[in-house]
Structure formats: structure tokens, C-alpha cells
Motif scaffolding. Structure first.
Motif, short mmCIF file in Angstrom:
data_model
loop_
_atom_site.label_atom_id
_atom_site.label_comp_id
_atom_site.label_asym_id
_atom_site.label_seq_id
_atom_site.Cartn_x
_atom_site.Cartn_y
_atom_site.Cartn_z
N ARG A 1 0.84 -1.21 0.00
CA ARG A 1 0.00 0.00 0.00
C ARG A 1 0.87 1.25 0.00
O ARG A 1 0.54 2.24 -0.67
CB ARG A 1 -0.96 -0.02 1.19
CG ARG A 1 -2.09 -1.03 1.02
CD ARG A 1 -3.15 -0.93 2.09
NE ARG A 1 -2.70 -1.32 3.41
CZ ARG A 1 -2.74 -2.55 3.89
NH1 ARG A 1 -3.20 -3.54 3.16
NH2 ARG A 1 -2.32 -2.81 5.12
N ASN B 1 0.80 4.14 -2.86
CA ASN B 1 0.47 5.53 -2.53
C ASN B 1 1.64 6.48 -2.71
O ASN B 1 1.43 7.69 -2.82
CB ASN B 1 -0.03 5.62 -1.08
CG ASN B 1 -1.34 4.91 -0.88
OD1 ASN B 1 -2.10 4.71 -1.81
ND2 ASN B 1 -1.60 4.51 0.35
N ARG C 1 -6.79 9.09 9.34
CA ARG C 1 -7.51 8.23 8.39
C ARG C 1 -6.55 7.73 7.29
O ARG C 1 -6.56 6.55 6.95
CB ARG C 1 -8.68 8.97 7.76
CG ARG C 1 -9.43 8.14 6.72
CD ARG C 1 -10.65 8.86 6.18
NE ARG C 1 -11.63 9.09 7.20
CZ ARG C 1 -12.49 8.18 7.67
NH1 ARG C 1 -12.45 6.97 7.17
NH2 ARG C 1 -13.36 8.46 8.60
N ALA C 2 -5.72 8.62 6.76
CA ALA C 2 -4.77 8.22 5.71
C ALA C 2 -3.79 7.19 6.23
O ALA C 2 -3.46 6.22 5.54
CB ALA C 2 -4.03 9.46 5.19
N MET D 1 -5.57 3.87 6.65
CA MET D 1 -5.84 3.26 5.34
C MET D 1 -4.60 2.52 4.81
O MET D 1 -4.74 1.56 4.07
CB MET D 1 -6.30 4.32 4.32
CG MET D 1 -7.72 4.78 4.53
SD MET D 1 -8.95 3.44 4.47
CE MET D 1 -8.78 2.91 2.77
N GLU D 2 -3.42 2.96 5.19
CA GLU D 2 -2.20 2.24 4.79
C GLU D 2 -1.90 1.07 5.73
O GLU D 2 -1.55 -0.01 5.28
CB GLU D 2 -0.99 3.18 4.79
CG GLU D 2 -0.78 3.87 3.50
CD GLU D 2 0.55 4.57 3.41
OE1 GLU D 2 0.82 5.10 2.32
OE2 GLU D 2 1.32 4.62 4.39
N PRO E 1 -6.52 -0.98 6.66
CA PRO E 1 -7.74 -0.45 6.06
C PRO E 1 -9.00 -1.17 6.50
O PRO E 1 -10.08 -0.58 6.51
CB PRO E 1 -7.51 -0.60 4.55
CG PRO E 1 -6.42 -1.58 4.42
CD PRO E 1 -5.59 -1.50 5.67
N LYS E 2 -8.90 -2.44 6.90
CA LYS E 2 -10.08 -3.17 7.36
C LYS E 2 -10.67 -2.55 8.62
O LYS E 2 -11.86 -2.68 8.89
CB LYS E 2 -9.74 -4.64 7.62
CG LYS E 2 -9.46 -5.41 6.34
CD LYS E 2 -9.12 -6.85 6.67
CE LYS E 2 -8.77 -7.61 5.41
NZ LYS E 2 -8.37 -8.99 5.70
N LEU F 1 -11.27 0.48 9.27
CA LEU F 1 -12.24 1.52 8.92
C LEU F 1 -13.50 0.94 8.31
O LEU F 1 -14.50 1.64 8.16
CB LEU F 1 -11.62 2.56 7.99
CG LEU F 1 -10.49 3.38 8.58
CD1 LEU F 1 -9.88 4.29 7.51
CD2 LEU F 1 -10.96 4.20 9.76
N GLY G 1 -13.81 3.79 4.63
CA GLY G 1 -12.64 4.05 3.82
C GLY G 1 -12.50 5.39 3.30
O GLY G 1 -11.66 6.02 2.93
#
Length: 133
Positions: A46, A50, A118-119, A122-123, A126-127, A129, A133
Motif C-alpha cells: 500500500r 500511494n 484516516r490516511a 488506510m495504509e 484499512p479493514k 475503517l 474508507g
């Protein structure tokens, strides 16, 4: 330009082999370590995907919040992290000084923290959230 497979594709292939072929034949006391390796590989994938986008967004947000909007945003990876560390320290000092206790700056600081966290989640996971997402 790199040839294929890319680093992300290589990690994905290795992770799949680890999970599908190696993990099932490992003794139970070794499975946790293999799952930790597979999770680290997923995070690395990830991050490769990104690039530095999240860090650059965070830097822009901190610059705006702290009134450093005119500084150069085209830093390399090492300089980007150095700038983020400096602005994170300045942000923490502002919070400790009471600047975020109320008002518009409080709202902007809160939004910055929510978006940054949050960012990062997400890295890293992510599950966690779920559908947010």
C-alpha cells in the motif's frame, strides 16, 4: 520506467505464496510470525502504491494550519520527512500552548488530525475503517 513485475507486484506474489503455500504447512507456533510478515508486506504494498501522496497532503495541511503556506513543496523523500517532523513539533507546541482549545483553529486542527489519521490507518490497517474508507 521499471520493467514488470513492479515492486508492488513482486510483494503481492510473495505474500500470496506465503499465505497460500507456506503458511498452511508451518507448525502452529510459527504461523503467527508468518502472518506478521504477510501483514508487513501488505502495508509495504500500500505504501508503494500511494508513494508520498499522503505525506505531501499532510505537509500541505500543516503548512496551511501553521501559516507556512509559502514554503517549497517539491522536497525529496528525506527532506519531506524532515519538514513533516519540524511542523509536527510546531503543531504539538501550538496545541500545548492552548491554541487548539477553541475556535476556528481548533476546528482546523481537528480536521487535520482526522484526515491524517484516516490516511495512516488506510495504509496500515484499512479493514479497521470498514466501509468508512
Amino acid at each position: 520506467m521499471r520493467d514488470e513485475p513492479t515492486g508492488e507486484q513482486l510483494l503481492e506474489t510473495a505474500r500470496n505464496l506465503l499465505r497460500e503455500e507456506i503458511l498452511p504447512v508451518l507448525p502452529p507456533e510459527r504461523k503467527h510470525a508468518a502472518l506478521m510478515i504477510a501483514n508487513a508486506m501488505a502495508i509495504a504494498m500500500r505504501q508503494l502504491k500511494n508513494g508520498e501522496d499522503g505525506e505531501r497532503r499532510e505537509l500541505r495541511s500543516l503548512r496551511s494550519l501553521l501559516g507556512h503556506a509559502g514554503r517549497d513543496a517539491s522536497a525529496g523523500a528525506a527532506d519531506l520527512r524532515r519538514q513533516l517532523n519540524e511542523l509536527d513539533r510546531e503543531f504539538a507546541h501550538a496545541i500545548r500552548a492552548g491554541r487548539a482549545d477553541a475556535g476556528a483553529w481548533h476546528d482546523a486542527a481537528r480536521q487535520h488530525l482526522q484526515e491524517t489519521i484516516r490516511a495512516k490507518v488506510m495504509e496500515s490497517n484499512p479493514k479497521y475503517l470498514g466501509g468508512q474508507g
